[in-house]
Motif scaffolding. Structure first.
Motif, mmCIF file in Angstrom:
data_model
loop_
_atom_site.group_PDB
_atom_site.id
_atom_site.type_symbol
_atom_site.label_atom_id
_atom_site.label_comp_id
_atom_site.label_asym_id
_atom_site.label_seq_id
_atom_site.Cartn_x
_atom_site.Cartn_y
_atom_site.Cartn_z
ATOM 1 N N GLY A 31 32.816 -3.331 2.004
ATOM 2 C CA GLY A 31 32.850 -3.871 3.362
ATOM 3 C C GLY A 31 31.793 -3.215 4.241
ATOM 4 N N GLU A 32 31.643 -1.897 4.121
ATOM 5 C CA GLU A 32 30.609 -1.184 4.889
ATOM 6 C C GLU A 32 29.209 -1.661 4.480
ATOM 7 O OE1 GLU A 32 30.995 3.117 4.828
ATOM 8 O OE2 GLU A 32 33.177 2.936 4.945
ATOM 9 N N LEU A 33 29.007 -1.827 3.179
ATOM 10 C CA LEU A 33 27.716 -2.304 2.680
ATOM 11 C C LEU A 33 27.420 -3.703 3.219
ATOM 12 C CD1 LEU A 33 25.302 -1.745 0.830
ATOM 13 C CD2 LEU A 33 26.620 -2.749 -1.044
ATOM 14 N N THR A 34 28.426 -4.549 3.289
ATOM 15 C CA THR A 34 28.244 -5.907 3.811
ATOM 16 C C THR A 34 27.855 -5.855 5.290
ATOM 17 O OG1 THR A 34 29.901 -6.712 2.232
ATOM 18 C CG2 THR A 34 29.353 -8.170 4.070
ATOM 19 N N GLU A 35 28.512 -4.994 6.060
ATOM 20 C CA GLU A 35 28.156 -4.855 7.480
ATOM 21 C C GLU A 35 26.713 -4.370 7.646
ATOM 22 O OE1 GLU A 35 30.989 -2.358 9.506
ATOM 23 O OE2 GLU A 35 32.618 -3.772 9.157
ATOM 24 N N ILE A 36 26.329 -3.380 6.851
ATOM 25 C CA ILE A 36 24.950 -2.869 6.903
ATOM 26 C C ILE A 36 23.968 -3.967 6.523
ATOM 27 C CG2 ILE A 36 23.339 -1.239 5.828
ATOM 28 C CD1 ILE A 36 25.739 0.705 5.583
ATOM 29 N N PHE A 37 24.299 -4.759 5.512
ATOM 30 C CA PHE A 37 23.450 -5.868 5.079
ATOM 31 C C PHE A 37 23.285 -6.879 6.210
ATOM 32 C CE2 PHE A 37 22.899 -10.106 3.298
ATOM 33 C CZ PHE A 37 21.741 -9.920 2.547
ATOM 34 N N ASN A 38 24.401 -7.225 6.873
ATOM 35 C CA ASN A 38 24.349 -8.201 7.979
ATOM 36 C C ASN A 38 23.460 -7.654 9.102
ATOM 37 O OD1 ASN A 38 25.928 -10.188 6.832
ATOM 38 N ND2 ASN A 38 27.833 -9.383 7.696
ATOM 39 N N GLN A 39 23.618 -6.379 9.457
ATOM 40 C CA GLN A 39 22.810 -5.783 10.532
ATOM 41 C C GLN A 39 21.320 -5.764 10.151
ATOM 42 O OE1 GLN A 39 24.477 -1.921 11.127
ATOM 43 N NE2 GLN A 39 26.327 -2.708 12.196
ATOM 44 N N THR A 40 21.024 -5.390 8.923
ATOM 45 C CA THR A 40 19.640 -5.337 8.447
ATOM 46 C C THR A 40 19.029 -6.732 8.460
ATOM 47 O OG1 THR A 40 20.215 -3.459 7.042
ATOM 48 C CG2 THR A 40 18.155 -4.590 6.546
ATOM 49 N N ALA A 41 19.793 -7.738 8.032
ATOM 50 C CA ALA A 41 19.293 -9.107 7.995
ATOM 51 C C ALA A 41 18.985 -9.604 9.408
ATOM 52 C CB ALA A 41 20.311 -10.017 7.319
ATOM 53 N N VAL A 42 19.868 -9.291 10.339
ATOM 54 C CA VAL A 42 19.641 -9.719 11.738
ATOM 55 C C VAL A 42 18.374 -9.068 12.270
ATOM 56 C CG1 VAL A 42 20.573 -9.538 14.080
ATOM 57 C CG2 VAL A 42 22.041 -10.283 12.215
ATOM 58 N N GLU A 43 18.178 -7.774 11.994
ATOM 59 C CA GLU A 43 16.996 -7.061 12.472
ATOM 60 C C GLU A 43 15.717 -7.612 11.820
ATOM 61 O OE1 GLU A 43 17.482 -2.808 12.131
ATOM 62 O OE2 GLU A 43 19.322 -2.870 13.283
ATOM 63 N N LEU A 44 15.819 -7.956 10.539
ATOM 64 C CA LEU A 44 14.627 -8.497 9.856
ATOM 65 C C LEU A 44 14.256 -9.875 10.376
ATOM 66 C CD1 LEU A 44 15.252 -7.551 6.104
ATOM 67 C CD2 LEU A 44 13.448 -6.691 7.610
ATOM 68 N N VAL A 74 33.109 -10.002 6.515
ATOM 69 C CA VAL A 74 33.548 -8.725 5.944
ATOM 70 C C VAL A 74 35.050 -8.823 5.723
ATOM 71 C CG1 VAL A 74 33.696 -6.243 6.286
ATOM 72 C CG2 VAL A 74 31.724 -7.505 7.152
ATOM 73 N N SER A 75 35.461 -8.740 4.454
ATOM 74 C CA SER A 75 36.877 -8.926 4.134
ATOM 75 C C SER A 75 37.611 -7.624 3.842
ATOM 76 C CB SER A 75 37.017 -9.872 2.936
ATOM 77 O OG SER A 75 36.344 -9.325 1.818
ATOM 78 N N SER A 76 36.876 -6.516 3.777
ATOM 79 C CA SER A 76 37.550 -5.258 3.463
ATOM 80 C C SER A 76 36.923 -4.110 4.234
ATOM 81 C CB SER A 76 37.491 -4.982 1.959
ATOM 82 O OG SER A 76 36.154 -4.830 1.558
ATOM 83 N N LYS A 77 37.627 -3.012 4.332
ATOM 84 C CA LYS A 77 37.147 -1.831 5.049
ATOM 85 C C LYS A 77 36.660 -0.744 4.097
ATOM 86 C CE LYS A 77 38.287 -3.356 9.094
ATOM 87 N NZ LYS A 77 37.239 -3.875 9.941
ATOM 88 N N ASN A 78 36.548 -1.060 2.820
ATOM 89 C CA ASN A 78 36.088 -0.067 1.848
ATOM 90 C C ASN A 78 34.559 -0.013 1.818
ATOM 91 O OD1 ASN A 78 35.361 -2.353 0.419
ATOM 92 N ND2 ASN A 78 36.946 -2.141 -1.132
ATOM 93 N N GLU A 79 34.018 0.619 0.810
ATOM 94 C CA GLU A 79 32.570 0.794 0.709
ATOM 95 C C GLU A 79 31.835 -0.535 0.638
ATOM 96 O OE1 GLU A 79 34.796 2.366 -1.187
ATOM 97 O OE2 GLU A 79 34.540 4.480 -0.703
#
Length: 166
Positions: A152-165, A145-150
């Motif tokens: 960056g938030e989407l990337t964090e959500i994607f990473n969390q979803t991928a880990v859960e899947l 995640v290289s930014s704190k904007n939208e």
């Protein structure tokens, strides 16, 4: 004499006074005074008729000049200042060239800035897209995640979803 001679009118400039008959009564070259016929000069013709103005014309030497003429009613003299058109407009031409150069430089800077900004906006989206493709293939690696904007938030959500899947 010393006051008028001290006026800087450039290399080709000339300043002179004529009386109401168009006779030269002041010139830097004193030998011309009352001996030189300059009645064919547009400015002299105008100033004899008590006019004042500025314009381009051919002077008594046959040169293209930018001249200014002014009638001095108290003395009944005409003041004429002339300078060759090339010299008179040289600063304007240089200013035009400088303006063109600055404008081109500004356009170059704007284009460069647009490229940098577009790269900064598209790189996180591109890495997110590549991460989604890798996830679809089963080869998931967390996306940094290289930014704190939208994005960056989407990337964090994607990473969390991928880990859960997985």
């Amino acid at each position: 004499y010393s006051l008028i001679v001290g006026i800087d009118i450039g290399i080709s400039g000339e300043i002179f006074l004529v009386n109401n008959r168009g006779e030269l009564i002041f010139h830097k070259d004193r030998s011309k005074i009352l001996h030189e016929n300059i009645k064919n000069n547009l400015a002299v013709k105008e100033v004899i008729y008590e006019k004042r103005g500025v314009g381009e014309y051919i002077n008594y030497k046959g040169e293209n000049v930018l001249g200014s003429y002014y009638w001095l009613p108290l003395y009944r003299w005409g003041l004429v200042v002339e300078q060759s058109k090339d010299e008179a407009y040289a600063d304007v031409m240089n200013l035009g060239k400088q303006t063109a150069f600055i404008s081109l430089f500004a356009v170059f800077c704007v284009v460069l800035l647009a490229i940098v900004i577009s790269k900064r906006l598209t790189e996180p989206i591109e890495s997110l897209k590549n991460g989604a493709h890798n996830l679809a293939k089963g080869e998931f690696k967390p996306i940094s995640v290289s930014s704190k904007n939208e994005i960056g938030e989407l990337t964090e959500i994607f990473n969390q979803t991928a880990v859960e899947l997985l």
